[in-house]
Motif scaffolding. Structure first.
Motif, PDB file in Angstrom:
ATOM      1  N   LEU A 138      -0.993   4.085  -8.923  1.00 39.50           N
ATOM      2  CA  LEU A 138      -1.390   2.806  -8.295  1.00 39.50           C
ATOM      3  C   LEU A 138      -0.715   2.529  -6.893  1.00 39.50           C
ATOM      4  N   CYS A 139      -1.048   1.954  -6.055  1.00 41.53           N
ATOM      5  CA  CYS A 139      -0.122   1.510  -4.896  1.00 41.53           C
ATOM      6  C   CYS A 139      -0.231  -0.203  -4.707  1.00 41.53           C
ATOM      7  N   HIS A 140       0.836  -0.592  -4.192  1.00 45.90           N
ATOM      8  CA  HIS A 140       0.924  -2.318  -3.749  1.00 45.90           C
ATOM      9  C   HIS A 140       0.507  -2.381  -2.453  1.00 45.90           C
ATOM     10  N   ILE A 141      -0.357  -3.294  -2.429  1.00 46.77           N
ATOM     11  CA  ILE A 141      -1.066  -3.657  -0.707  1.00 46.77           C
ATOM     12  C   ILE A 141      -0.757  -5.370  -0.849  1.00 46.77           C
ATOM     13  N   ARG A 142      -1.047  -5.698   0.537  1.00 49.50           N
ATOM     14  CA  ARG A 142      -1.215  -7.311   0.632  1.00 49.50           C
ATOM     15  C   ARG A 142      -2.814  -7.440   0.604  1.00 49.50           C
ATOM     16  N   CYS A 143      -3.134  -8.827   0.434  1.00 48.92           N
ATOM     17  CA  CYS A 143      -4.552  -9.027   0.438  1.00 48.92           C
ATOM     18  C   CYS A 143      -5.087  -9.132   1.809  1.00 48.92           C
ATOM     19  N   ASN A 144      -5.329  -7.768   2.151  1.00 51.44           N
ATOM     20  CA  ASN A 144      -5.797  -7.443   3.517  1.00 51.44           C
ATOM     21  C   ASN A 144      -6.341  -6.410   3.596  1.00 51.44           C
ATOM     22  N   MET A 145      -7.676  -6.391   4.280  1.00 52.01           N
ATOM     23  CA  MET A 145      -8.491  -5.203   4.281  1.00 52.01           C
ATOM     24  C   MET A 145      -8.030  -4.029   5.108  1.00 52.01           C
ATOM     25  N   ASP A 146      -7.184  -4.229   5.927  1.00 51.68           N
ATOM     26  CA  ASP A 146      -6.697  -2.867   6.691  1.00 51.68           C
ATOM     27  C   ASP A 146      -5.882  -2.305   5.557  1.00 51.68           C
TER      28      ASP A 146
END
Length: 416
Positions: free
Chosen positions: A202-210
């Motif tokens: 898994l990777c952790h991301i912001r709630c962000n399409m980019d």
């Protein structure tokens, strides 16, 4: 709040006196143009995610306590005082490579008789009746949350050894820092995805399409998406309201699911959020097809009773899986994790030795010590407990700390 001309500092904390949010286990938010410091966190609205890899450039070497860490295990290690038994090294990690003074078994306590397991008195209800471990998974975040530990400067060789060790132990998921955080984080994520591990990456991301597009390109099995939902973070971090959060969550979930990749949505600082709003938001993302919703005790202040009540309410509101993330600021991370399982949670975030921001999060070894008496046969069939000591000493040496004298112990019989 950082601006484009004011880089985020190396170590910030969850909240400041005026309630302004800073780097937490779940996020710092900033302008897309500003540089990212070494220890930011889960997610950043309109900015890059967290990584420590910018601190060591190409990732080839890193420095902990003045020592070159290109060779992961140069320094001697202190064995816990409870390592009384000298197991045959053939039982250890012939495939793991040499370790200095690393024994193949975890710290040893007294053997537990079968009659001791599962009950507290002769007429007590078996402990296994309150936790459904068949519906339980470990998401180990040593390579994401653990990167926020003050001396964690993992280079790619160290990350690979830790990932392989976690996979050998049997964790279900391995969580990595956002590949949007830096070019090095992206390259590291791609390298670990290519290892062919049994554990899902898994990777952790912001709630962000980019961020979502970058993450999908790395080849990960799943994405853990996060955005602040407490009033403090909505005011001082990203400045958005629940309507905005709902719209962005829908956009990202639909995109990631179209790529046949798992996705989790989590509200940062969700235990301090308006829980009626959390239930509405999580019900929405559940209907949108999220595989999991996450509830995070970002500042480490939740109590076991509060955890049970909120997870129980959430379990009744959503049909998807429930992931939990507990910080250990008040020493309740293990208790909170176990109570969350009792209330219906399905996934627990851990790190080796509990390393992470501030006091860290639920330690992998501590959670296992708690689960063994609950369902010993299940735990032994799923996890290779004899690998835990190797993992703990590996991580302790990389980050330059000693294993605590009161580290959680497992008996020899637990490993049979």
């Amino acid at each position: 709040m950082a601006t484009a001309n004011n880089p985020i500092s190396h170590h910030t904390s969850h909240t400041m006196g005026n309630g302004a949010s800073s780097s937490s286990c779940c996020g710092i938010h900033g302008d897309a143009s500003h540089p990212i410091g070494h220890h930011t966190s889960h997610t950043m609205e309109n900015g890059a995610g967290s990584s420590n890899n910018g601190a060591h450039g190409d990732g080839a070497t890193s420095c902990v306590n003045g020592h070159n860490q290109g060779d992961v295990l140069d320094a001697p290690l202190m064995s816990p005082a409870t390592d009384f038994f000298n197991w045959n090294m053939e039982h250890n990690e012939a495939d793991q490579g040499p370790l200095t003074d690393v024994s193949p078994c975890s710290s040893v306590s007294r053997d537990i008789d079968d009659s001791d397991v599962g009950t507290t008195t002769s007429d007590a209800t078996p402990m296994s009746s309150v936790v459904n471990l068949a519906n339980f998974s470990i998401i180990d975040s040593t390579l994401r949350e653990g990167e926020q530990f003050i001396t964690a400067y993992f280079n790619i060789a160290q990350k690979i050894r830790i990932a392989q060790g976690l996979d050998d132990f049997g964790v279900d998921y391995i969580e990595l820092t956002s590949p949007a955080a830096s070019e090095q984080s992206r390259a590291d994520c791609e390298a670990i995805c290519k290892l062919g591990l049994r554990a899902k990456v898994l990777c952790h991301i912001r709630c962000n399409m980019d961020d979502a597009r970058i993450a999908v390109q790395t080849g990960v099995d799943g994405i853990n998406m996060c955005i602040g939902t407490s009033s403090q973070l909505m005011k001082h971090s990203h400045g958005k309201d629940m309507a905005y959060i709902s719209a962005k969550a829908q956009e990202v979930i639909e995109y990631v699911k179209s790529k046949n990749i798992e996705i989790r949505f989590s509200g940062e600082d969700s235990f301090r959020s308006d829980f009626s709003e959390i239930l509405k938001l999580y019900s929405l993302v559940d209907r949108l097809g999220a595989d999991r919703v996450g509830i995070a005790d970002t500042v480490g202040g939740a109590t076991p009773i509060e955890v049970y009540d909120k997870i129980d309410a959430l379990r009744k509101a959503v049909s998807c899986d429930i992931e939990t993330h507990f910080h250990n600021d008040t020493g309740c991370a293990i208790a909170n994790a176990f109570v969350a399982l009792e209330a219906g949670a399905t996934h627990i975030d851990t790190t080796v030795l509990g390393i992470g921001e501030r006091n860290g999060i639920t330690p992998l070894g501590g959670l296992m010590a708690c689960l063994i008496p609950t369902d010993r046969k299940f735990a032994l069939s799923k996890y290779r407990l004899e690998k835990l000591n190797y993992l703990e000493k590996l991580v302790a040496q990389i980050v330059g700390v000693e294993i605590p004298f009161n580290n959680f112990t497992l008996s020899l019989k637990d490993m049979e």
